[in-house]
Design an enzyme around this catalytic site. Structure first.
Site: not given
Ligand SMILES: *Cc1c(COP(=O)(O)O)cnc(C)c1O
Length: 359
Positions: A103, A171, A195
């Site tokens: 990511w 993030d 998540k």
């Molecule tokens: C799943 C994930 C993403 C991507 O998320 P989307 O909403 O599918 O774009 C980005 N960063 C991390 C740390 C993730 O686990």
């Protein structure tokens, strides 16, 4: 209905069953208004209350200071990989990234199209099995922000603490609301909801006010944080249902004692699983000590064949979604806030039985 499984999927992932039931009922009839939550106008008092309450709960649970906005955006966390540099750096300006996994790499790739990127640290050589400490890298003084991924969903590593920087961007897609933190140490925190917070479709962006109006003049409207901040995330139709489910999950979290209580539970849950992994040579954890994630526990068995068998047999006893990401293989148990401790006990029991049979 079939029996509810223990869902170890990394995202979309398990949600509290109470939240699912309430959301399902609200689809048909919401708040005694004679229609469902999918049908009400986003500008109706009913929905405005949903958005306001959801924001208020996030502010309360995370202790978001008054000089920060909480935005509900679309495009997933992945859109933020571009929105962050588009809004924070002009051409020729520098941004610093810590490369701790897939990511982070994706975010770096986007940023390189927009800014002069300094990758101050990478753990790629050791298959992203750890995150750096502040002594492991240096950030150029003229860098506009420092970017990191607080929890590396795929590799199962997590920053146990955060570096200091005037504009720290994180993030937090896979660990927001899983542990207490001081929001005022960050410039931007963002997270896709699917998540640890709710369902796909909404991305939460927590942004310090002074960063909202930094974008260059020629940045199109929808990609400017200011557009959404000025209109309370209602510049255009927001992802209403996803915001509603997010609000229900926030209420659920609050009823369970909030983030500190969640953190205590998460620490216990993860400790039980890591203990089981460390107890034998049959299972091997991927992440180094000191970098281990409380959210995504990654491990290997002696051979890929045994791993495939493990995943298959686990699924047969309702322990589902334990296959590791294709980029590293092996196994991964995602054990977010809503994942019950009972599921961990069941997995640990299964692991012991599997080792006895095949070890
Ligand atoms: C799943 C994930 C993403 C991507 O998320 P989307 O909403 O599918 O774009 C980005 N960063 C991390 C740390 C993730 O686990």
């Amino acid at each position: 209905m079939s029996e509810r499984v223990f869902n170890f999927n990394p995202g979309p992932s398990t949600l509290p069953v109470e939240v699912l039931k309430q959301a399902a009922a609200d689809v048909v009839e919401f708040n005694h208004c004679g229609m469902g939550v999918l049908e009400v106008s986003h500008r109706s008092p009913e929905f405005m209350a949903v958005a306001e309450n959801t924001e208020a709960l996030i502010r309360e649970l995370m202790g978001v200071p008054d000089d920060y906005k909480v935005l509900f955006l679309q495009g997933g966390a992945s859109s933020q990989f571009a929105m962050v540099p588009l809004n924070l750096v002009g051409p020729g300006k520098k941004a610093t990234y810590l490369n701790t996994g897939t990511w982070a790499k994706k975010a770096i790739k986007e940023a390189k199209m927009i800014a002069d990127v300094q990758v101050a640290y990478s753990s790629e050589e050791t298959s992203f099995d750890h995150v750096p400490t502040v002594n492991d890298y240096q950030v150029d003084g003229d860098s506009e922000y420092l970017y990191l991924v607080s929890n590396n969903t795929i590799y199962g590593t997590q920053f146990p603490e955060f570096p200091g920087h005037p504009t720290l961007v994180a993030d937090m897609s896979s660990d927001i609301l899983s542990r207490t933190l001081d929001v005022s140490r960050f410039g931007i925190i963002f997270a896709g909801a699917q998540k640890n917070m709710g369902t796909a479709g909404v991305t939460v962006v927590i942004i310090r006010n002074d960063l909202i109006n930094r974008a260059p003049e020629n940045l199109p409207t929808m990609f400017r944080y200011k557009t959404h901040a000025d209109k309370g995330s209602m510049f255009n139709t927001p992802p209403c249902f996803s915001i509603h489910v997010l609000g229900l999950t926030m209420r659920w979290l609050k009823e369970r004692g909030g983030v500190a209580a969640m953190e205590a539970t998460n620490r216990k849950k993860a400790a039980v699983l890591y203990q089981a992994i460390d107890a034998t040579d049959f299972y091997r954890g991927h992440a180094r000590n000191g970098s281990r994630s409380l959210m995504n526990v990654t491990f290997n068995l002696p051979t890929p064949e045994l791993e495939a068998r493990f995943i298959k047999e686990a699924a047969a006893v309702n322990l589902k979604g334990i296959k590791g990401h294709r980029s590293i293989g092996g196994c991964r148990a995602s054990i977010y806030n809503a994942f019950p401790g009972e599921g961990i006990d069941r997995l640990v029991e299964f692991m012991a039985g599997f080792e006895k049979k095949h070890g």
